[in-house]
Scaffold this motif. Structure first.
Motif, short mmCIF file in Angstrom:
data_model
loop_
_atom_site.label_atom_id
_atom_site.label_comp_id
_atom_site.label_asym_id
_atom_site.label_seq_id
_atom_site.Cartn_x
_atom_site.Cartn_y
_atom_site.Cartn_z
N LEU A 134 45.02 37.74 40.99
CA LEU A 134 43.88 37.49 41.87
C LEU A 134 43.40 36.04 41.73
CD1 LEU A 134 40.48 37.33 41.90
CD2 LEU A 134 41.70 38.29 43.85
N TYR A 183 43.10 43.55 46.14
CA TYR A 183 42.75 43.59 44.72
C TYR A 183 41.55 44.52 44.48
CZ TYR A 183 40.61 41.88 40.34
OH TYR A 183 40.04 41.79 39.09
N GLU A 188 47.02 42.04 37.08
CA GLU A 188 46.39 42.00 38.40
C GLU A 188 45.24 41.01 38.43
OE1 GLU A 188 49.07 44.17 40.17
OE2 GLU A 188 47.27 43.53 41.23
N ASN A 207 36.48 40.47 36.16
CA ASN A 207 37.85 39.99 35.98
C ASN A 207 38.02 39.36 34.60
OD1 ASN A 207 39.95 37.74 36.14
ND2 ASN A 207 40.36 38.81 38.04
#
Length: 290
Positions: free
Chosen positions: A145, A131, A141, A85
């Motif tokens: 999350l 996700y 996105e 991420n």
């Protein structure tokens, strides 16, 4: 940055502590007030780092799975979307954040069980599954999350409160405020930024001056303000009114008299809201009437 409402709450709590401890030192009580405010700002940074620790835990689990004697196909080819991420990476690589944490000696090394519980709670959530299953890997996105992690998993964690109390008694009631600050920071993040846009402690120098002046004016003028309250509660014995109610009304009176630039409605609304959370169930209605 720390909101004016939080600063008002801090002032009221410091006044409560001052009177209940029967302290005779305004200077010491004011120092304790400012320390409490500083600790809330530290908690903001501590909370920002929490998702990084959870991601580190997830990455360690992936590595352990790969090293098994007979790993499953899923363990050999794990979904690394969360550990990759980009918001988590930005927080991990932020010089401003890591420097602050090192300087203040903050972190989650002493709370491995909390990190583990938050990870498992997140993995079991619908927002995490959605996700991880989605083909998109956009920065938007990634932000969503992490926002969901704080708003839904961290915000609902009972284990968090216990862990914070063990680290600092001054953090016990401030987790919600810190989460709000974290969410504001996440909302400000952009893929093109070179560092995380950390919030300042105060919106302006006026806020630091405001909370000090509010504390001093309420403390020094408390007897006078209680006299005003007594005048307008003629059917009540002022000594039978909840102490916190008197304290909240005294602080509101001090603000009304000392800060004419703040609209009266704003002051009244703020202290009525504070009463809802920090005094008796009927206090907000009573204070509003007075």
């Amino acid at each position: 940055m720390l909101s004016r409402r939080l600063l008002r709450i801090k002032a009221v709590k410091a006044l409560y502590s001052h009177f209940k401890s029967e302290s005779d030192s305004l200077i010491v009580s004011e120092k304790n007030l400012m320390l409490s405010i500083d600790k809330t700002y530290e908690l903001y940074h501590q909370m920002l780092w929490l998702v990084v620790e959870v991601a580190n835990y997830a990455e360690n689990r992936i590595e352990l799975g790969r090293r098994k004697h007979l790993p499953t196909p899923e363990e050999l080819n794990p979904n690394t979307k969360f550990v990759d991420n980009r918001v988590v990476a930005a927080l991990r690589e932020s010089d401003a954040l890591t420097d602050y944490l090192q300087r203040k000696k903050l972190g989650w090394v002493q709370a491995p069980e909390l990190v583990k519980k938050l990870y498992h709670a997140m993995v079991e959530s619908d927002y995490y599954r959605k996700y991880m299953d989605a083909p998109a890997r956009s920065f938007k996105e990634d932000v969503r999350l992490v926002e969901s992690f704080y708003a839904r998993t961290v915000g609902e964690s009972e284990a968090l409160e216990e862990a914070l109390e063990e680290q600092s008694i001054l953090w016990a009631d401030d987790a919600d405020f810190a989460v709000i600050m974290v969410l504001r920071t996440l909302d400000d993040m952009r893929a093109s930024q070179t560092d995380v846009p950390l919030l300042p402690q105060y919106k302006s120098e006026d806020d630091a001056a405001f909370v000090k002046e509010l504390f001093r004016k309420t403390l020094v003028g408390y007897g006078e303000y209680i006299g005003y309250i007594d005048k307008y509660t003629s059917n009540w014995d002022v000594e039978r009114i909840a102490f916190m109610d008197n304290l909240i009304m005294a602080a509101a009176t001090a603000e009304l008299l000392s800060f004419p630039s703040i609209p009266v409605k704003v002051t009244l609304d703020e202290y009525i809201e504070i009463a809802k959370y920090y005094s008796t169930p009927g206090s907000s209605v009573f204070i509003n009437g007075v």
